[in-house]
Design a protein around this motif. Structure first.
Motif, PDB file in Angstrom:
ATOM      1  N   VAL A  49       0.868  -1.169   0.000  1.00 41.74           N
ATOM      2  CA  VAL A  49       0.000   0.000   0.000  1.00 41.74           C
ATOM      3  C   VAL A  49       0.912   1.229   0.000  1.00 41.74           C
ATOM      4  N   GLN A  87      -2.969   0.633  -4.039  1.00 47.89           N
ATOM      5  CA  GLN A  87      -2.628  -0.743  -3.662  1.00 47.89           C
ATOM      6  C   GLN A  87      -2.653  -1.604  -4.914  1.00 47.89           C
ATOM      7  N   HIS A  91      -7.518  -5.416  -3.692  1.00 49.69           N
ATOM      8  CA  HIS A  91      -8.368  -5.519  -2.501  1.00 49.69           C
ATOM      9  C   HIS A  91      -9.607  -4.658  -2.684  1.00 49.69           C
ATOM     10  N   THR A  97     -11.741  -3.660  -0.180  1.00 45.76           N
ATOM     11  CA  THR A  97     -11.964  -2.723   0.918  1.00 45.76           C
ATOM     12  C   THR A  97     -10.716  -1.880   1.174  1.00 45.76           C
ATOM     13  N   MET A  98     -10.932  -0.593   1.310  1.00 48.33           N
ATOM     14  CA  MET A  98      -9.848   0.327   1.658  1.00 48.33           C
ATOM     15  C   MET A  98     -10.322   1.276   2.749  1.00 48.33           C
ATOM     16  N   ARG A 120     -13.167   7.223  -4.683  1.00 52.39           N
ATOM     17  CA  ARG A 120     -12.621   5.943  -5.154  1.00 52.39           C
ATOM     18  C   ARG A 120     -13.241   5.650  -6.520  1.00 52.39           C
ATOM     19  N   ARG A 164     -10.471   0.653  -8.300  1.00 58.13           N
ATOM     20  CA  ARG A 164     -10.311  -0.210  -7.133  1.00 58.13           C
ATOM     21  C   ARG A 164      -8.952  -0.005  -6.469  1.00 58.13           C
ATOM     22  N   GLU A 165      -7.918   0.302  -7.275  1.00 61.58           N
ATOM     23  CA  GLU A 165      -6.555   0.371  -6.741  1.00 61.58           C
ATOM     24  C   GLU A 165      -6.250   1.697  -6.055  1.00 61.58           C
ATOM     25  N   CYS A 208      -3.554   4.885   5.306  1.00 59.33           N
ATOM     26  CA  CYS A 208      -4.440   4.163   4.398  1.00 59.33           C
ATOM     27  C   CYS A 208      -4.181   2.676   4.592  1.00 59.33           C
ATOM     28  N   SER A 228      -5.689  -1.482   3.211  1.00 64.43           N
ATOM     29  CA  SER A 228      -6.574  -2.237   2.323  1.00 64.43           C
ATOM     30  C   SER A 228      -6.716  -3.658   2.831  1.00 64.43           C
TER      31      SER A 228
END
Lengths: 114, 114
Positions: free
Chosen positions: B4, B25, B29, B31-32, B68, B71-72, B91, B93
């Motif tokens: 991350v 990330q 993932h 969820t962040m 967001r 996703r990354e 931050c 993830s």
């Protein structure tokens, strides 16, 4: 109200000594408890996770216990090294999945001296 | 390489200026998270994102917003920064669908608002 309390707030030990860090919490439900290590100026790195009602884990010189009835966990560090100097953070998760909330303690600052 | 990445690592702003903190990330993932860490306190959740354009307020969302679009990538925005937003921002993830998976943390952004 703080739901995760860690003690001591800070601790100084000599290299080679053992130490024990404590975590008491009131989080409900308490799905799991995780210990993180945070080096100065860095992010949190997971050391171990405890899940069962009465659980024990071991990861090299780190070992941990959890008693969900007492809502209490300990982190033992054996034969401390200078690199163990860091803040150790206790985190209680109310669910197993990423959809749950994490409750963080303020940490115990461990200083290992030569 | 599971990582991350937070940018910038250090930032000084004047009160009233806008602030953009970036997080990336490379693990896909879902969820962040954005947290802030202040002395003597546990990490406090600002916002959580479950996937692209699926964001929820955490415990202390006031004065912050997030974005967001991929996703990354997860951004934290402070519109008209205040001195009490001086803090270290982390931050993290985490994958969904895997119980008790440890969140992966970035190394933090140290923000000073003068």
């Amino acid at each position: 109200k703080t739901q995760v309390e860690q003690s001591p707030q800070s601790l100084v030990v000599r290299q080679g000594e053992n130490c024990v860090l404590q975590c008491n919490y009131s989080v409900t439900p308490d799905n799991h408890l995780r210990w993180f290590k945070q080096d100065t100026g860095k992010g949190l790195v997971s050391l171990t996770v405890l899940v069962d009602q009465k659980d024990k884990t071991s990861n090299g010189r780190y070992s941990a216990t959890l008693d969900k009835d007492a809502k209490h966990s300990t982190l033992h560090i054996t034969a401390t090294l200078l690199d163990d100097t860091a803040t150790y953070i206790c985190v209680v998760g109310d669910r197993g999945s990423a959809l749950g909330r994490l409750h963080f303690g303020a940490g115990t600052q461990l200083i290992v001296i030569p | 390489d599971m990582k991350v990445t937070q940018m910038p690592r250090y930032l000084i702003k004047r009160m009233g200026e806008n602030v953009l903190l970036e997080c990336g990330q490379d693990m896909s993932h879902e969820t962040m998270y954005w947290y802030r860490q202040d002395p003597g306190l546990g990490l406090q959740l600002i916002y959580i994102s479950y996937d692209v354009d699926s964001n929820s307020e955490g415990d202390i969302p006031k004065g912050y917003r997030v974005s967001r679009k991929k996703r990354e990538h997860f951004s934290l925005i402070l519109d008209s920064a205040k001195t009490n937003q001086t803090s270290v921002y982390f931050c993290a993830s985490s994958p969904q669908g895997r119980d008790n998976q440890a969140p992966l943390f970035g190394e933090g952004t140290r923000l000073s608002v003068l």
